[in-house]
Design an enzyme around this catalytic site. Structure first.
Site, mmCIF file in Angstrom:
data_model
loop_
_atom_site.group_PDB
_atom_site.id
_atom_site.type_symbol
_atom_site.label_atom_id
_atom_site.label_comp_id
_atom_site.label_asym_id
_atom_site.label_seq_id
_atom_site.Cartn_x
_atom_site.Cartn_y
_atom_site.Cartn_z
ATOM 1 N N ASP A 67 0.829 -1.209 0.000
ATOM 2 C CA ASP A 67 0.000 0.000 0.000
ATOM 3 C C ASP A 67 0.861 1.256 0.000
ATOM 4 O O ASP A 67 2.086 1.194 0.168
ATOM 5 C CB ASP A 67 -0.957 -0.008 1.209
ATOM 6 N N ASN A 126 -7.403 -2.381 14.518
ATOM 7 C CA ASN A 126 -8.775 -2.527 14.018
ATOM 8 C C ASN A 126 -8.889 -3.688 13.025
ATOM 9 O O ASN A 126 -9.882 -3.812 12.322
ATOM 10 C CB ASN A 126 -9.287 -1.217 13.390
ATOM 11 N N GLU A 139 -9.610 -1.565 5.228
ATOM 12 C CA GLU A 139 -10.248 -1.211 6.499
ATOM 13 C C GLU A 139 -11.490 -2.083 6.716
ATOM 14 O O GLU A 139 -11.983 -2.713 5.767
ATOM 15 C CB GLU A 139 -10.644 0.270 6.467
HETATM 16 C C1 GLP Z 1 -0.432 0.520 8.518
HETATM 17 C C2 GLP Z 1 -0.117 -0.354 7.317
HETATM 18 C C3 GLP Z 1 -0.453 -1.794 7.619
HETATM 19 C C4 GLP Z 1 0.157 -2.211 8.939
HETATM 20 C C5 GLP Z 1 -0.416 -1.371 10.032
HETATM 21 C C6 GLP Z 1 0.068 -1.761 11.422
HETATM 22 O O1 GLP Z 1 -1.771 0.791 8.609
HETATM 23 N N1 GLP Z 1 -0.830 0.037 6.152
HETATM 24 O O2 GLP Z 1 0.029 -2.590 6.556
HETATM 25 O O3 GLP Z 1 -0.095 -3.557 9.188
HETATM 26 O O4 GLP Z 1 -0.039 -0.035 9.758
HETATM 27 O O5 GLP Z 1 1.255 -1.140 11.687
HETATM 28 P P1 GLP Z 1 2.187 -1.398 12.916
HETATM 29 O O6 GLP Z 1 3.049 -2.539 12.559
HETATM 30 O O7 GLP Z 1 2.961 -0.133 13.058
HETATM 31 O O8 GLP Z 1 1.312 -1.664 14.085
#
Ligand code: GLP
Length: 243
Positions: free
Chosen positions: A67, A137, A144
């Site tokens: 993404d 979430n 989402e």
């Molecule tokens: C972002 C990314 C996700 C990732 C999420 C959790 O939203 N788009 O791909 O899994 O963050 O991130 P973290 O590893 O910092 O908790």
């Protein structure tokens, strides 16, 4: 789904890195799908360490990032392009031509960009190993809650909690509110999936994703539909799962 519970973040990172490196050894032209966020940082560090120590060659490896924020220049310090360069691409010999990250530049035709990205995945023969984190979430990539199991790569509006988390990194500048994300349907076409989750803040999402019903309200629950998923969790993220 295979669930591996490791004692802590360090062992989680090591286990994930070993798995990725073995996959590259077995298939030097491996096609990876790669995540951002805080969770995979230790894995990238460990892959880079082993790459240096063992003089590995990643010149045949292809990568697709899951993404990218929309309305953000690729060279913005908080873009996923920048993250990937800092954490990984600047430190290994993956060829720039073999790297694909959705382009979220302001004004881009997001639909055309999403189609280009999907076509490129198809052109290279699909993703061998997809690595993904999970948010509190239960979103995966930027799918989402509410995202359909068959969704494809597309522009999405970020959930309020996702924007609030992003804001922590954007200081006084408003955080992006939209992104381009690989779809859940696209993710499920990868040959193998590696899910990473660390910390107590993820425990509830992990439990709903792995043990709850498959529902768009819990995007990560769609991974239960895939026949080859390994979830690598640390103990804090996996209370109730045995080690
Ligand atoms: C972002 C990314 C996700 C990732 C999420 C959790 O939203 N788009 O791909 O899994 O963050 O991130 P973290 O590893 O910092 O908790």
């Amino acid at each position: 789904m295979r669930i591996l519970v490791t004692p802590e973040y360090q062992t989680l990172s090591q286990t994930a890195a070993d798995l990725v490196i073995n996959a590259i050894r077995n298939k030097p032209d491996l096609c990876l799908a790669l995540p951002t966020g805080s969770t995979p940082i230790g894995m990238y560090e460990e892959i880079v360490r082993q790459y240096r120590e063992q003089h590995l060659d990643f010149s045949g490896v292809r990568t697709f990032n899951l993404d990218e924020y929309l309305d953000l220049a690729p060279d913005h310090p908080q873009s996923f392009h920048t993250y990937m360069r800092r954490q990984f691409f600047d430190h290994v010999n993956i060829l720039p031509a073999n790297i694909d990250i959705p382009n979220g530049t302001r004004g881009i035709d997001a639909e055309a960009e999403s189609e280009r990205y999907e076509r490129n995945i198809t052109r290279v023969g699909g993703i061998d190993l997809l690595i993904v984190g999970i948010a509190a979430n239960a979103h995966i990539a930027f799918n989402e809650p509410g995202s359909a199991v068959e969704s494809r790569t597309r522009a999405v509006d970020l959930a309020p909690e996702t924007i609030a988390n992003a804001q922590l990194h954007f200081g006084n500048e408003p955080a992006p509110t939209r992104a381009i994300t690989m779809g859940i349907g696209t993710m499920l076409e990868a040959r193998r999936v590696l899910l990473l989750a660390s910390g107590a803040g993820k425990a509830d999402a992990v439990k709903r994703a792995l043990r709850g019903p498959i529902t768009p309200a819990v995007p990560a629950s769609a991974l239960q539909l895939h026949s080859s998923v390994i979830a690598i969790l640390d103990e804090a993220a996996a209370p109730g799962e045995s080690t």
